[in-house]
Design an enzyme around this catalytic site. Structure first.
Site: not given
Length: 486
Positions: A80, A82, A84, A86-87, A106, A174, A275
């Site tokens: 997953l 985003s 950003g 981190d991901s 997503l 979420c 979010c």
């Protein structure tokens, strides 16, 4: 403009066309059938991995990829992303570890024709960054539309909870219902061994010799960024499918890796707030979906009429900002949902208002048993590096079913019904539950006069609000009862 991503996975094509995913009912945990467990110790380590980017190689210490299941037979991992940092780093660590990755973005933002009353599209920029990160290592990116699911399983629940005077946590919902709920169910038969994300947490899966043992959720190496609180309500069947590559490293190391890997989003700031709101203020969202209804503000200790408010759902217990009352600081200490009355006090932090006991329901444990009665544990009542020492006492009632009475070792003035309380033993997260009520006596001590005034059908008879002047820095405590003036 972001290019249109055409799915190569037939099972996801309906989602890319914005077809409804299964149905609009809350996702039952029983529908998540166990995947065949893929052990993480199937082959010996194969040396230190490296991240290769179009001819440039970045050497990685072994500890950086320890939570990315490095050195084992390649896994098929759904990652997953985003947009950003981190991901993106999580994806790169998995890729460097030799796994076959497919990235998934997503899209939970409301469509232009879907309950949308603002024009901003915050997902557009996020998706551009996610695509750029994937392009650098030739990882396919799939865009999955889950706006309907997010509305039905998260946002509508939040609205209903606020209408009832409770304060839900959308991030926990979420994770449980969308990221590792609806999405996990959608890819269940596509051959992925694990789902990964950029959460700061560590999952320890059972060994090949003991595959029937439960997976364990542990604190991340970075205790400040740790996100086990947001993952504490997952089921065991969800947990055993997850990898969190950032669980073994710190945020500073993530930022350093993003720079070394020349990620296009290396300088992006971390996202803040709920979010799905993006740049929209939470009060604007609540006003749009719940509306306004004028009510009165009463002092809890005296029943004095102090002012008006726009609706109790705009306020949470412990709130100080936004009251606009003179003579403060004032704090929200209780709400009368039926009569739309907000009670406030200037004595919220006084020693005689101890807040060490609360009840928790909707219990979720990662093993089948949960903690024992009167067991000494630690708990978090919000996303924070801070823990409380606590004791749990089990109880059962017809109204709430199995529940816990939680006794904290020290006061906490931020307890709010509807929030989650997560419980820990050492560095292991055992599970969580939803706070049913706070305060030792189940409510802040509101005087009888205030309670009677709250029940008045015609509150126009109260006249104008009393104006209370705060002169505590001038007068003695015994004289402060005389400073209330009309």
């Amino acid at each position: 403009m972001v290019r249109v991503v055409v799915s190569t996975l037939p099972a996801l094509r309906p989602l890319l066309r914005r077809g409804s995913l299964l149905n609009h009912k809350p996702l039952p945990r029983s529908r998540l059938q166990p995947w065949p467990f893929c052990t993480l110790s199937s082959s010996p380590a194969a040396g230190a991995p490296s991240a290769v980017v179009k001819g440039e190689e970045v050497a990685l210490d072994k500890h950086l990829t320890r939570c990315a299941a490095a050195g084992i037979a390649p896994l098929r991992v759904a990652v997953l992303v985003s947009g950003g940092v981190d991901s993106s780093v999580a994806l790169r660590l998995l890729h460097a570890a030799g796994h076959r990755c497919t990235a998934f973005y997503l899209k939970i933002w409301f469509q232009e024709d879907f309950r949308n009353f603002w024009s901003e599209c915050p997902w557009d920029e996020d998706l551009k960054y996610a695509q750029a990160v994937c392009d650098k290592i030739d990882v396919p990116l799939e865009v999955v539309h889950l706006s309907d699911e997010y509305w039905n399983h998260v946002v509508s629940h939040m609205i209903n909870e606020y209408r009832c005077g409770r304060t839900p946590n959308p991030d926990v919902l979420c994770n449980t219902r969308i990221k590792f709920g609806s999405f996990l169910e959608a890819i269940e038969n596509l051959g992925f061994d694990y789902i990964a994300s950029g959460h700061y947490a560590h999952v320890v899966h059972p060994s090949a010799e003991n595959t029937e043992a439960p997976s364990v959720l542990q604190l991340s190496k970075d205790k400040i960024k740790d996100q086990t609180y947001f993952l504490s309500h997952l089921s065991q069947s969800q947990l055993r499918r997850l990898l969190f590559p950032l669980g073994c490293i710190t945020k500073d190391e993530v930022r350093r890796l993003a720079t070394q890997m020349a990620l296009p989003n290396q300088g992006r700031k971390d996202s803040q707030g709920i979010c799905f709101l993006g740049k929209v203020k939470f009060s604007e969202f609540v006003e749009r979906h719940i509306g306004e209804k004028e009510g009165i503000i009463l002092e809890a200790e005296s029943g004095d009429y102090l002012g008006i408010h726009r609706g109790f759902w705009f306020y949470t217990i412990g709130q100080r900002q936004g009251l606009r009352l003179p003579g403060g600081p004032w704090y929200v200490v209780e709400k009368d949902v039926q009569n739309n009355v907000v009670f406030v006090s200037r004595n919220y932090y006084s020693l005689d208002k101890r807040r060490r006991t609360f009840r928790v329901g909707s219990l979720n444990w990662f093993d089948n048993f949960g903690p024992g009665n009167n067991e000494q544990l630690k708990c978090k009542v919000r996303h924070s590096p801070e823990f409380h020492d606590c004791t749990l006492v089990k109880e059962r009632s017809e109204e709430n079913g199995d529940a816990l009475v939680v006794h904290l070792a020290e006061d906490d003035q931020g307890l709010a019904a509807g929030q989650f309380a997560a419980f820990y033993s050492e560095n292991v997260c055992l599970g969580s539950g939803i706070i049913l009520d706070s305060w030792d006596k189940m409510s802040f001590p509101v005087c009888s006069r205030a309670l009677e005034i709250a029940k008045l059908a015609d509150k126009s008879s109260l006249g104008k609000p009393i104006r209370i002047v705060n002169l505590e820095h001038i007068v003695k405590p015994e004289q402060q009862e005389e400073i209330k003036v009309a």
